[in-house]
Design a protein around this motif. Structure first.
Motif, PDB file in Angstrom:
ATOM      1  N   ASN A 271       0.806  -1.226   0.000  1.00  0.00           N
ATOM      2  CA  ASN A 271       0.000   0.000   0.000  1.00  0.00           C
ATOM      3  C   ASN A 271       0.843   1.282   0.000  1.00  0.00           C
ATOM      4  O   ASN A 271       0.371   2.353   0.398  1.00  0.00           O
ATOM      5  CB  ASN A 271      -1.028   0.034   1.149  1.00  0.00           C
ATOM      6  CG  ASN A 271      -2.043  -1.096   1.082  1.00  0.00           C
ATOM      7  OD1 ASN A 271      -2.600  -1.503   2.090  1.00  0.00           O
ATOM      8  ND2 ASN A 271      -2.329  -1.622  -0.115  1.00  0.00           N
ATOM      9  N   ARG A 273       3.045   4.436  -1.725  1.00  0.00           N
ATOM     10  CA  ARG A 273       2.566   5.433  -2.682  1.00  0.00           C
ATOM     11  C   ARG A 273       3.704   6.075  -3.464  1.00  0.00           C
ATOM     12  O   ARG A 273       4.743   6.407  -2.883  1.00  0.00           O
ATOM     13  CB  ARG A 273       1.807   6.537  -1.942  1.00  0.00           C
ATOM     14  CG  ARG A 273       0.661   6.000  -1.105  1.00  0.00           C
ATOM     15  CD  ARG A 273      -0.005   7.123  -0.350  1.00  0.00           C
ATOM     16  NE  ARG A 273      -0.977   6.602   0.602  1.00  0.00           N
ATOM     17  CZ  ARG A 273      -1.824   7.359   1.281  1.00  0.00           C
ATOM     18  NH1 ARG A 273      -1.818   8.670   1.129  1.00  0.00           N
ATOM     19  NH2 ARG A 273      -2.676   6.816   2.124  1.00  0.00           N
ATOM     20  N   LEU A 292       0.267  -2.385 -10.105  1.00  0.00           N
ATOM     21  CA  LEU A 292      -0.298  -1.737  -8.917  1.00  0.00           C
ATOM     22  C   LEU A 292      -0.814  -2.772  -7.927  1.00  0.00           C
ATOM     23  O   LEU A 292      -0.834  -2.560  -6.723  1.00  0.00           O
ATOM     24  CB  LEU A 292      -1.463  -0.818  -9.331  1.00  0.00           C
ATOM     25  CG  LEU A 292      -1.094   0.390 -10.182  1.00  0.00           C
ATOM     26  CD1 LEU A 292      -2.355   1.026 -10.766  1.00  0.00           C
ATOM     27  CD2 LEU A 292      -0.337   1.415  -9.352  1.00  0.00           C
ATOM     28  N   ALA A 297      -0.127  -1.029  -4.507  1.00  0.00           N
ATOM     29  CA  ALA A 297       0.509   0.284  -4.587  1.00  0.00           C
ATOM     30  C   ALA A 297      -0.460   1.362  -5.073  1.00  0.00           C
ATOM     31  O   ALA A 297      -1.500   1.064  -5.663  1.00  0.00           O
ATOM     32  CB  ALA A 297       1.707   0.222  -5.526  1.00  0.00           C
ATOM     33  N   PHE A 298      -0.071   2.592  -4.828  1.00  0.00           N
ATOM     34  CA  PHE A 298      -0.804   3.747  -5.329  1.00  0.00           C
ATOM     35  C   PHE A 298       0.122   4.608  -6.182  1.00  0.00           C
ATOM     36  O   PHE A 298       1.254   4.884  -5.780  1.00  0.00           O
ATOM     37  CB  PHE A 298      -1.300   4.634  -4.179  1.00  0.00           C
ATOM     38  CG  PHE A 298      -2.349   4.013  -3.309  1.00  0.00           C
ATOM     39  CD1 PHE A 298      -3.688   4.102  -3.646  1.00  0.00           C
ATOM     40  CD2 PHE A 298      -1.999   3.351  -2.150  1.00  0.00           C
ATOM     41  CE1 PHE A 298      -4.663   3.535  -2.844  1.00  0.00           C
ATOM     42  CE2 PHE A 298      -2.966   2.783  -1.331  1.00  0.00           C
ATOM     43  CZ  PHE A 298      -4.308   2.874  -1.683  1.00  0.00           C
ATOM     44  N   LEU A 299      -0.403   5.037  -7.324  1.00  0.00           N
ATOM     45  CA  LEU A 299       0.268   6.068  -8.122  1.00  0.00           C
ATOM     46  C   LEU A 299      -0.570   7.326  -7.963  1.00  0.00           C
ATOM     47  O   LEU A 299      -1.767   7.323  -8.299  1.00  0.00           O
ATOM     48  CB  LEU A 299       0.324   5.648  -9.592  1.00  0.00           C
ATOM     49  CG  LEU A 299       0.953   6.676 -10.539  1.00  0.00           C
ATOM     50  CD1 LEU A 299       2.444   6.836 -10.257  1.00  0.00           C
ATOM     51  CD2 LEU A 299       0.748   6.255 -11.998  1.00  0.00           C
ATOM     52  N   GLY A 300       0.021   8.366  -7.418  1.00  0.00           N
ATOM     53  CA  GLY A 300      -0.758   9.574  -7.152  1.00  0.00           C
ATOM     54  C   GLY A 300      -0.161  10.793  -7.808  1.00  0.00           C
ATOM     55  O   GLY A 300       0.928  10.751  -8.381  1.00  0.00           O
TER      56      GLY A 300
END
Lengths: 358, 358
Positions: A271, A273, A292, A297-300
């Motif tokens: 989790n 980022r 992801l 995971a996060f792509l922000g």
């Protein structure tokens, strides 16, 4: 003569780009600021940093440039006029303006310290106010803005040092604090440039362990000097031994295809980022869901920061001695500075010193 | 005869795909489960759901299929044997297995209720244990797994109802709870299918306001019946009036280019999140940094869920009457079910009833 010139109370001067094909040949033009209103502040500019956004705009890399455009949104100087309802500033105060000069003041973002995400935000330059007034930037003698978008500069910081923090610094500080950079966290900073050199320092100042990622091995000394605990060259296979080891990545690299996105995402803990803060002209490399999903995971993305964050950032910079690595040039050399940003030769931020009279 | 057959204590039967070109022609084969160990549980299977993953695997859409493969990871039945160190189950218990049968038990994810992100996880089928034993799935008479990956089924739930929750249900429940779905939040569910029909129900059961997004107007009635407060057809321009209005999106759509990703991201509130839970064969549509930066959005991924989450999900399903919309088929019709999932005609999950003897 445009319809709104009748409301103009002053004429200022600035270095403008008038043709995207000749983006490094700036010319001094006269311009009229927005109509003066009750909460407005006029700042006589002393310094203005040169941001990657300036290059994207004047070269036409980002669509929608309105010519002539006076770039610049890392502005510091002294207050020379305040509107009758201004409470935070008085004439003579040291003050700065970043990449935003107005918002709607009414929406949820505006009322939750997220005015930097107001859908009606007005950028500092290449932008129009709702009444049609044109916003011009800081390669100029003066700027006018609502006090919400004016930041007091702490006494511990020189104005030229503070200038680049108002966009480059805030752009990395905001996602660091919003995504938990602090003690016990491993934070990766991708790209050691105008933004990255602040990101390393602010991540460290916030108490995180910092890993600097760069495709340039020669930046190692600078990265370590800035406070990185580790330096990783993003060559072939670099992520192999780092799987799951980084909690947060701030990606400042202002390239598109060149970002090793899948590899970077693979280094994230569960989790974790990866936050993009640059806006390259083109799309990011293709992404597969699996990249992801494997680690959740996060792509922000993150856009500048709020005033609240700007004030906290300046305070932290003052307390921890965060330093802007700047090369100072007279403002008439703005074109040279823009070229230095475009070819990535600056170490790490140009600051232009005003050389024309108000 | 393979080298590990000597350790086999039993032979089970299952419906296997032996050729990715003939993925809907399953044949009954004998297979040996993993070597029985102290924490292992044998379950005599009664039901197994048919998941999109089964299709991706047997068609070769996902790379790396090991033939013959017995698919299926939405498994319920009764415990028929427990290892000497098993504490949570006894023979005769109703139990289920989802998409994972083992992990390393030692890493940070394993020790922080993130075993579903263990880098050494063993999937329920098309996977190998570290000792080389092959994991085969639930289109079969029985399954063996470590008790950590076996879930007790609450008495309020029929086994056939519980089956699809163990992958489809958990896959949406986990990102809902990890990303704050609850009272005061507006949650968008994209895709009304096997996963989506659970996502609507669980988001509602958690107290959120639910917006169902589908490209099929004819799914409106089902979406509203499932508990959606609003139904939005994802046609041209659908996002225009929704900018900034959704806090969390769970995207269950198992397509690549067909996902209106930029539009969906634009509907997110500041720092809102869009979580991909499907793994389409191909890459996602190209993404520009600006599409994440404008509202500080996150694009995330999520992979099944932890045991802790599985137990909480089953409890919530029991308490709130979450219902699996299933079409039951005898297991010999597995090929027909796989085709129904591939062409998206199932409403909303096939469950296969075992029709061969252990």
């Amino acid at each position: 003569m445009s319809s709104n010139t009748t409301s103009a109370d002053v004429q200022w001067k600035g270095y403008a780009v008038t043709d995207t094909e000749k983006w490094d040949e700036l010319k001094v033009i006269d311009f009229e600021p927005k109509k003066f209103e009750d909460y407005d502040i006029d700042i006589k500019i002393e310094y203005c940093g040169v941001c990657g956004s300036d290059v994207h705009t004047v070269t036409g890399g980002w669509e929608g440039v309105m010519l002539p455009v006076i770039p610049g949104h890392e502005i510091t100087g002294r207050v020379v006029r305040v509107g009758p309802k201004v409470t935070e500033f008085k004439v003579g105060d040291r003050a700065g303006v970043g990449a935003q000069v107005c918002s709607c003041f009414k929406c949820v973002p505006c009322n939750t310290d997220n005015e930097n995400y107001c859908l009606k935000m007005v950028s500092t330059y290449n932008a129009k106010y709702p009444n049609g007034d044109i916003a011009q930037g800081g390669y100029s003698t003066a700027i006018r803005a609502h006090e919400r978008f004016v930041f007091p500069i702490p006494n511990e910081l020189n104005l030229e040092q503070a200038s680049p923090m108002l966009c480059a610094g805030l752009t990395v500080y905001s996602p660091l604090v919003r995504n938990g950079a602090g003690p016990g966290k491993r934070v990766g900073i991708v790209g050691i440039g105008g933004l990255g050199h602040f990101a390393i320092q602010f991540a460290k100042a916030l108490g995180a362990e910092v890993i600097a990622f760069s495709h340039s091995p020669e930046k190692k000394d600078d990265a370590m000097k800035l406070g990185a605990d580790e330096f990783v060259v993003t060559g072939e296979g670099f992520a192999k031994d780092m799987q799951g080891k980084v909690d947060l990545i701030i990606c400042t690299a202002d390239v598109s295809e060149g970002i090793p996105l899948a590899d970077l995402l693979s280094t994230l803990s569960v989790n974790g980022r990866c936050i993009m803060v640059a806006i390259p002209d083109n799309s990011l490399p293709p992404l597969h869901s699996l990249q992801l999903i494997g680690n959740g995971a996060f792509l922000g993305g993150s856009h500048i920061g709020s005033k609240k964050e700007a004030l906290a950032m300046l305070q932290l910079a003052a307390e921890k001695g965060v330093e802007s690595y700047i090369e100072m040039l007279p403002m008439k050399d703005a074109g040279k500075a823009l070229k230095g940003v475009k070819d990535n030769s600056v170490r790490y931020r140009y600051v232009l010193k005003v050389d024309i009279d108000i």
